[in-house]
Design an enzyme around this catalytic site. Structure first.
Site, short mmCIF file in Angstrom:
data_model
loop_
_atom_site.label_atom_id
_atom_site.label_comp_id
_atom_site.label_asym_id
_atom_site.label_seq_id
_atom_site.Cartn_x
_atom_site.Cartn_y
_atom_site.Cartn_z
N GLY A 80 0.81 -1.22 0.00
CA GLY A 80 0.00 0.00 0.00
C GLY A 80 0.85 1.27 0.00
N TYR A 81 0.17 2.38 0.13
CA TYR A 81 0.83 3.70 -0.01
C TYR A 81 1.93 3.91 1.03
CZ TYR A 81 1.08 8.87 -0.02
OH TYR A 81 1.49 10.18 -0.04
N ASN A 117 -3.00 -8.54 0.72
CA ASN A 117 -3.96 -9.25 -0.14
C ASN A 117 -4.46 -8.35 -1.26
OD1 ASN A 117 -5.58 -7.54 1.27
ND2 ASN A 117 -7.17 -9.03 1.75
N SER A 153 -6.16 -5.76 -1.35
CA SER A 153 -7.57 -5.34 -1.31
C SER A 153 -7.69 -3.86 -1.67
CB SER A 153 -8.18 -5.61 0.07
OG SER A 153 -7.69 -4.68 1.00
N ASN A 154 -6.63 -3.09 -1.39
CA ASN A 154 -6.66 -1.68 -1.77
C ASN A 154 -5.28 -1.26 -2.28
OD1 ASN A 154 -7.70 0.91 -2.08
ND2 ASN A 154 -7.19 1.51 0.01
N ASP A 164 -4.66 -12.63 3.67
CA ASP A 164 -5.56 -11.71 4.34
C ASP A 164 -5.34 -11.88 5.85
OD1 ASP A 164 -7.78 -10.61 5.63
OD2 ASP A 164 -9.14 -11.09 3.97
N SER A 191 -3.80 7.22 13.82
CA SER A 191 -4.13 8.40 13.01
C SER A 191 -4.51 9.56 13.92
CB SER A 191 -5.33 8.04 12.12
OG SER A 191 -5.96 9.21 11.66
N TYR A 227 -14.26 4.11 11.28
CA TYR A 227 -12.84 3.96 10.95
C TYR A 227 -11.97 4.45 12.12
CZ TYR A 227 -8.37 5.87 9.46
OH TYR A 227 -7.04 6.23 9.41
N LYS A 229 -9.30 2.53 15.11
CA LYS A 229 -7.95 2.97 15.50
C LYS A 229 -7.86 3.13 17.01
CE LYS A 229 -6.16 3.11 11.40
NZ LYS A 229 -5.19 2.09 11.01
#
Ligand code: UD1
Length: 336
Positions: free
Chosen positions: A10-11, A32, A34-35, A58, A124, A148, A152
Site C-alpha cells: 500500500g501507499y 492481499n 484489497s486496496n 488476508d 491516526s 474507521y 484505530k
C-alpha cells in the site's frame, strides 16, 4: 531475523519497505491487494535493487497468517493493513470493525504464540476527534467521530491493555497526520481506488486531467482563508518515522506513542496554490458545502518524536507537491 510488514504494497507501507530495505533489513510483506496493486512490489525492487519475501494473505485469516510466523523468524511487525475510507466506514461499519479489529487481534495472538515482541501500529490523528487547541500533543483527550476512527482508538486501547501486563511487549503507536507526496523516483505513490476521498490525490488527478474540478469542502471555517487546515506530511518522512520507531522498540521501551506531523497547518487553498506552482498546471476548483465530520483545523506538535526518536520531518510543501506531481504525471492511471 525479519520484519513483517502487513499492507506493505500500500501507499505508506511501500514507502516504509523502501526505507527499511535501504537500511539492509530483512523484509517479509503480507498483503492481499484489497486496496493496492502488486505492481508496487516490482517498483520497490526497482528502486532498492533488493529482494524481500511476499505472502498473499488476508490478515483476518489466522490459519494462513500462522504459516508466515511458522516459516520465518520474525523479530518485529509493522501493521499497516487496514481499511481506511472514513465515509465508507460510516455506511459499512461492520466491514471496518471485522477487518481492522480481527486482523490486529490475529497478529497479536500470533505474536504471543511465536514470542514476537515488537509491534508498530498505524494510528491516526483522527483519534483526537475535534480538538479545540493547537498544536496537538500526544496527551490530548481521545475521541472519534466515525467507525474507521473507532477501530484505530479501540486498537490503541487493546495495545495499552497488553502492554500494562506484559512488560516485555514493545509497541509504538504512531499517529499520522495527513500523508502526501511520493518517492522521489516517481515509481511508487498513492493510488486510490476510484474517485479519491483525500485532498492531495484529488488535486493531482484534476491537474493530470482525470477529474474536472476539485470540490473544496467549506469556505467558511474560522481559518486564514476559510478552508480547512491540515498538517500535511511527506510520506517519505513518515516512512523514516517507522524506521526510527523500530530502533526505539529494540531498546525494550515498552509502549510509546508519537505524533508524526510537521507542525505546519496548510489550508485547502494553500495546497491548491502550491500544487499549481509545482506542476505548472491549473487546478480548477469550486467551493461547496462543508463535508460532514470534517474538523476546521488539525496540526501536530511532534516535539516528542523529535526528542525521543531523533525524528523530524525534513520535506516541505514544495517537495510534497513536486513529488506527488512526478508520480501522478508519470503514472496518470496509478499502477493500472
Ligand atoms: C481523512 C480522515 C482521517 C484519515 C485521513 C487518512 C476524515 C474526516 N478524516 O483526514 O481520519 O486518517 O483522511 O488520510 O475524512 N478536502 C476538500 N475536497 C476534497 C477532499 C478533501 O476540500 O475533495 C478538504 C477536507 O475538507 C479537509 C482537507 O481537504 O479540509 C483534507 O482532507 P482529507 O485529505 O480527506 O483528509 P482528512 O479529512 O484530514
Amino acid at each position: 531475523m525479519s520484519i513483517l510488514i502487513t499492507g506493505g504494497s500500500g501507499y505508506i507501507g511501500s514507502h516504509t519497505v523502501v526505507e527499511l530495505l535501504s537500511n539492509n533489513e530483512d523484509i517479509i510483506i503480507v498483503d492481499n491487494f484489497s486496496n493496492s496493486n502488486k505492481v508496487s512490489l516490482d517498483r520497490i525492487k526497482q528502486i532498492t535493487n533488493k529482494e524481500f519475501k511476499f505472502y498473499n494473505v488476508d490478515c483476518t485469516d489466522e490459519k494462513e497468517l500462522e504459516k508466515v510466523f511458522k516459516e520465518n523468524n520474525i523479530e518485529s511487525i509493522i501493521h499497516f493493513a487496514a481499511y481506511k475510507a472514513v465515509g465508507e466506514s460510516v455506511y459499512e461499519p461492520l466491514k471496518y470493525y471485522i477487518n481492522n479489529i480481527n486482523s490486529t487481534l490475529n497478529i497479536l495472538n500470533l505474536m504471543k504464540k511465536y514470542d514476537v515482541k515488537n509491534f508498530v501500529f498505524s494510528s491516526s490523528a483522527t483519534v483526537y476527534g475535534n480538538p479545540h487547541k493547537f498544536p496537538i500533543t500526544e496527551d490530548f483527550p481521545l475521541s472519534t467521530t466515525n467507525p474507521y476512527g473507532a477501530t484505530k482508538l479501540m486498537i490503541e486501547d487493546i495495545l495499552k491493555d497488553i502492554a500494562k501486563v506484559d512488560k516485555s511487549f514493545n509497541v509504538a503507536i504512531l499517529r499520522y497526520f495527513n500523508p502526501v507526496g511520493a518517492h522521489i523516483s516517481g515509481l511508487i505513490g498513492e493510488d486510490p481506488n476510484g474517485i479519491p476521498n483525500n485532498l492531495m490525490p484529488y488535486i493531482s488527478q484534476v491537474a493530470v486531467g482525470n477529474l474536472e474540478k476539485l470540490n473544496v469542502f467549506g469556505g467558511d471555517y474560522d481559518t486564514h482563508d476559510g478552508t480547512g487546515v491540515r498538517d500535511y506530511i511527506h510520506v517519505v518522512d513518515l516512512a523514516i518515522g517507522h524506521v526510527k520507531a523500530l530502533e526505539k522498540l529494540r531498546t525494550n521501551c515498552g509502549l510509546v506513542i508519537y505524533n508524526l506531523g510537521t507542525g505546519n497547518g496548510y489550508s485547502v487553498l494553500d495546497m491548491v496554490k502550491a500544487f499549481e506552482d509545482a506542476s505548472a498546471k491549473k487546478v480548477n476548483y469550486q467551493i461547496v458545502a462543508r463535508r460532514e465530520g470534517d474538523v476546521p483545523m488539525c496540526y501536530a506538535d511532534s516535539t516528542k518524536a523529535n526528542k525521543e526518536l531523533g525524528w523530524k520531518a525534513k520535506f516541505g510543501l514544495k517537495e510534497m507537491c513536486e513529488d506527488t506531481w512526478r508520480w501522478q504525471s508519470k503514472n496518470p492511471n496509478g499502477y493500472r
